[in-house]
Write an enzyme that holds these catalytic residues in place. Sequence first.
Site, PDB file in Angstrom:
ATOM      1  N   TYR A  99       6.397   1.936   8.360  1.00  0.00           N
ATOM      2  CA  TYR A  99       7.196   0.941   9.083  1.00  0.00           C
ATOM      3  C   TYR A  99       7.743  -0.139   8.160  1.00  0.00           C
ATOM      4  CZ  TYR A  99       2.797  -1.425   8.402  1.00  0.00           C
ATOM      5  OH  TYR A  99       1.673  -1.961   7.818  1.00  0.00           O
ATOM      6  N   GLY A 100       7.421  -0.080   6.870  1.00  0.00           N
ATOM      7  CA  GLY A 100       7.791  -1.168   5.963  1.00  0.00           C
ATOM      8  C   GLY A 100       8.570  -0.693   4.755  1.00  0.00           C
ATOM      9  N   THR A 101       8.065  -1.020   3.581  1.00  0.00           N
ATOM     10  CA  THR A 101       8.803  -0.781   2.341  1.00  0.00           C
ATOM     11  C   THR A 101       8.872   0.683   1.936  1.00  0.00           C
ATOM     12  OG1 THR A 101       6.884  -1.097   0.890  1.00  0.00           O
ATOM     13  CG2 THR A 101       8.160  -3.075   1.492  1.00  0.00           C
TER      14      THR A 101
ATOM     15  N   GLU B 208      -1.687   1.394  -0.675  1.00  0.00           N
ATOM     16  CA  GLU B 208      -1.845   0.432   0.423  1.00  0.00           C
ATOM     17  C   GLU B 208      -3.152  -0.357   0.340  1.00  0.00           C
ATOM     18  OE1 GLU B 208       0.619  -0.287   1.999  1.00  0.00           O
ATOM     19  OE2 GLU B 208       1.821   1.427   2.594  1.00  0.00           O
TER      20      GLU B 208
END
Length: 156
Positions: A7-9, A82
């Site tokens: 959902y991000g980078t 992560e």
Amino acid sequence: MARVFVYGTLKKGQPNYFRMFDGTNGKAEFLASAFTTDKYPLVIAGKYNIPFLLKIPGQGHRVHGEIYKVDDRMLRFLDDFEGVPTMYQRTLVNLEVKEWVGQAEGGETPSPGSITEAFVYSTTTYQPDWPSLPSYESYDAYGDHGLEYVTREGRD
């Protein structure tokens, strides 16, 4: 093979997308665009303006992202990238399919609106003020929020 919701980078067009297709990290295949069935706060936080999905179901928005099929090597890379288990935790999340374009296991392609699950990197280890930060339904490092993402290479 496992499914991962990003959902991000790591999404298409974002600063770390290239890592999903670096063969030294493992294999990844784009399957679908989707959004969480539950609401979660997606905030941009910390001195590097990192997107975090806070593990607070029922708050925030249904978060938009992408589902990838990844091999064990890529899953290990993503866990390390992560910061599992300290920065993020990898857990299963229910997702509503927007559009499925990849090869479906078992041959049947999930239709828009159908529910599937994938791993997501969310966090329960956040600063006390993070739940009160602005929450987004879709992250864009280059968006009009004015919070420039600092790449790993640019951090001190």
